[in-house]
Design an enzyme around this catalytic site. Structure first.
Site, mmCIF file in Angstrom:
data_model
loop_
_atom_site.group_PDB
_atom_site.id
_atom_site.type_symbol
_atom_site.label_atom_id
_atom_site.label_comp_id
_atom_site.label_asym_id
_atom_site.label_seq_id
_atom_site.Cartn_x
_atom_site.Cartn_y
_atom_site.Cartn_z
ATOM 1 N N GLN A 7 -45.868 36.289 16.376
ATOM 2 C CA GLN A 7 -45.427 36.914 15.130
ATOM 3 C C GLN A 7 -46.444 36.660 14.012
ATOM 4 O OE1 GLN A 7 -42.846 38.996 14.893
ATOM 5 N NE2 GLN A 7 -43.170 39.345 12.724
ATOM 6 N N LYS A 28 -35.948 40.833 17.427
ATOM 7 C CA LYS A 28 -36.649 41.101 18.688
ATOM 8 C C LYS A 28 -35.933 40.419 19.854
ATOM 9 C CE LYS A 28 -41.000 41.873 16.294
ATOM 10 N NZ LYS A 28 -42.330 41.413 15.884
ATOM 11 N N ASP A 60 -47.834 43.999 21.770
ATOM 12 C CA ASP A 60 -48.002 44.482 20.393
ATOM 13 C C ASP A 60 -49.110 45.541 20.301
ATOM 14 O OD1 ASP A 60 -46.367 43.532 18.302
ATOM 15 O OD2 ASP A 60 -47.237 41.523 18.453
HETATM 16 N N1 GUN Z 1 -45.672 41.130 11.663
HETATM 17 C C1 GUN Z 1 -45.360 42.310 11.055
HETATM 18 N N2 GUN Z 1 -45.307 43.308 11.947
HETATM 19 C C2 GUN Z 1 -45.596 42.758 13.147
HETATM 20 C C3 GUN Z 1 -45.693 43.296 14.475
HETATM 21 O O1 GUN Z 1 -45.522 44.486 14.737
HETATM 22 N N3 GUN Z 1 -46.004 42.391 15.456
HETATM 23 C C4 GUN Z 1 -46.222 41.079 15.196
HETATM 24 N N4 GUN Z 1 -46.542 40.285 16.214
HETATM 25 N N5 GUN Z 1 -46.143 40.559 13.982
HETATM 26 C C5 GUN Z 1 -45.827 41.398 12.977
#
Ligand code: GUN
Length: 278
Positions: free
Chosen positions: A96, A52, A119
């Site tokens: 996350q 990311k 998100d």
């Molecule tokens: N953990 C697994 N997929 C995601 C996601 O799309 N966003 C976040 N913040 N954590 C995750």
């Protein structure tokens, strides 16, 4: 012959389009900053968070990294989220998941300002998706809709079956397919006669978290199959929820793992960051 839906290529195109948009926003004196919070050092989360941050750097989004120790308390994490909510120089906040067991994940998600929830997990954004309002949409399902559209696959009027009902993928996926005028059915662990339902799908989205679970007996001849899973098989090779070798010859189009849905999730996160400023 079936089409392999190339998520790597399509996500690259989107990132290049976003890069241009960000350059224009910068010319107007606007900047974009995403706060990325990771608690503990789960190796898989570490890889995702790094990807990311790399995507942010490529597009020209500033990423503010918060790597907190495993012992961080819920109060400390909530205080950081609230501080970032108030900080006008921060456009997006990403925590996350998964979080360590002593932290209430839902409480943390609902504390993020819906305006910074890139998100798309906050109830306000999920509610907006449900009633057709404006708001951030969860990145993986949004990436799947984008893959279908950019691959020339029509959704309106099609029978769409979603396997899985998670808050992150299955539920928002079903709402998005409905918004695109698909006829949507959701299957889950308690569904009876699952194959009877999945074999009716023109578009089958599989998000159940079980390696190579779906074989050709689940799929109608000529269906479009979207595989959200990512696992390592017995040979340590990456694989999805779908047994690609068995299923692909029966489809008209299918996403590979890796290089299908995965790269689209990050491209959509970047898209949400840019739209938070636009
Ligand atoms: N953990 C697994 N997929 C995601 C996601 O799309 N966003 C976040 N913040 N954590 C995750």
């Amino acid at each position: 012959m079936y089409q392999i839906i190339d998520g790597k290529k399509i996500s690259q195109e989107i990132k290049d389009e976003l890069k241009e948009k960000v350059a224009k926003l910068k010319e107007q004196g606007k900047r974009i900053a995403l706060a990325v919070i990771q608690v503990g050092n789960d190796p898989a989360s570490g890889v995702y968070v790094n990807n990311k941050k790399k995507a942010c750097a490529y597009i020209g989004i500033e990423s503010l990294s918060y790597e907190l120790p495993e012992e961080t308390t819920e109060e400390e994490l909530l205080a950081l989220v609230e501080k970032l909510n108030r900080d006008e120089s921060v456009n997006g906040i990403l925590v996350q998941l998964p979080l360590p067991a002593h932290i209430d994940e839902e409480k943390v998600i609902q504390t993020i300002s819906p305006k910074k929830d890139v998100d798309g997990f906050h109830m306000q954004n999920v509610g907006a998706l449900c009633v057709g309002g404006k708001g951030f949409v969860s990145c993986t399902p949004l990436g799947i809709i984008t893959l279908l559209k950019r691959s020339g696959i029509e959704i309106a009027g099609k029978r769409c079956v979603v396997m899985g009902r998670s808050n992150i993928v299955g539920k928002p996926m079903s709402l998005l397919l409905l918004r695109e005028n698909g006829t949507v059915t959701v299957c889950h662990s308690k569904t009876q006669d699952m194959k009877e339902i999945t074999r009716q799908a023109d578009i089958l989205v599989v998000a159940i978290g079980k390696p190579k679970f779906v074989d050709e007996t689940y799929v109608k001849e000529g269906a479009v199959v979207i595989d959200v899973g990512i696992h390592r098989d017995a040979q340590n090779k990456l694989c999805g929820d779908v047994d690609f070798e068995k299923v692909a010859p029966h489809t008209s189009a299918i996403t590979p793992v890796p290089g299908g849905v995965g790269p689209m999730t990050i491209a959509m996160l970047m898209n949400n960051c840019v739209s938070s400023v636009e």
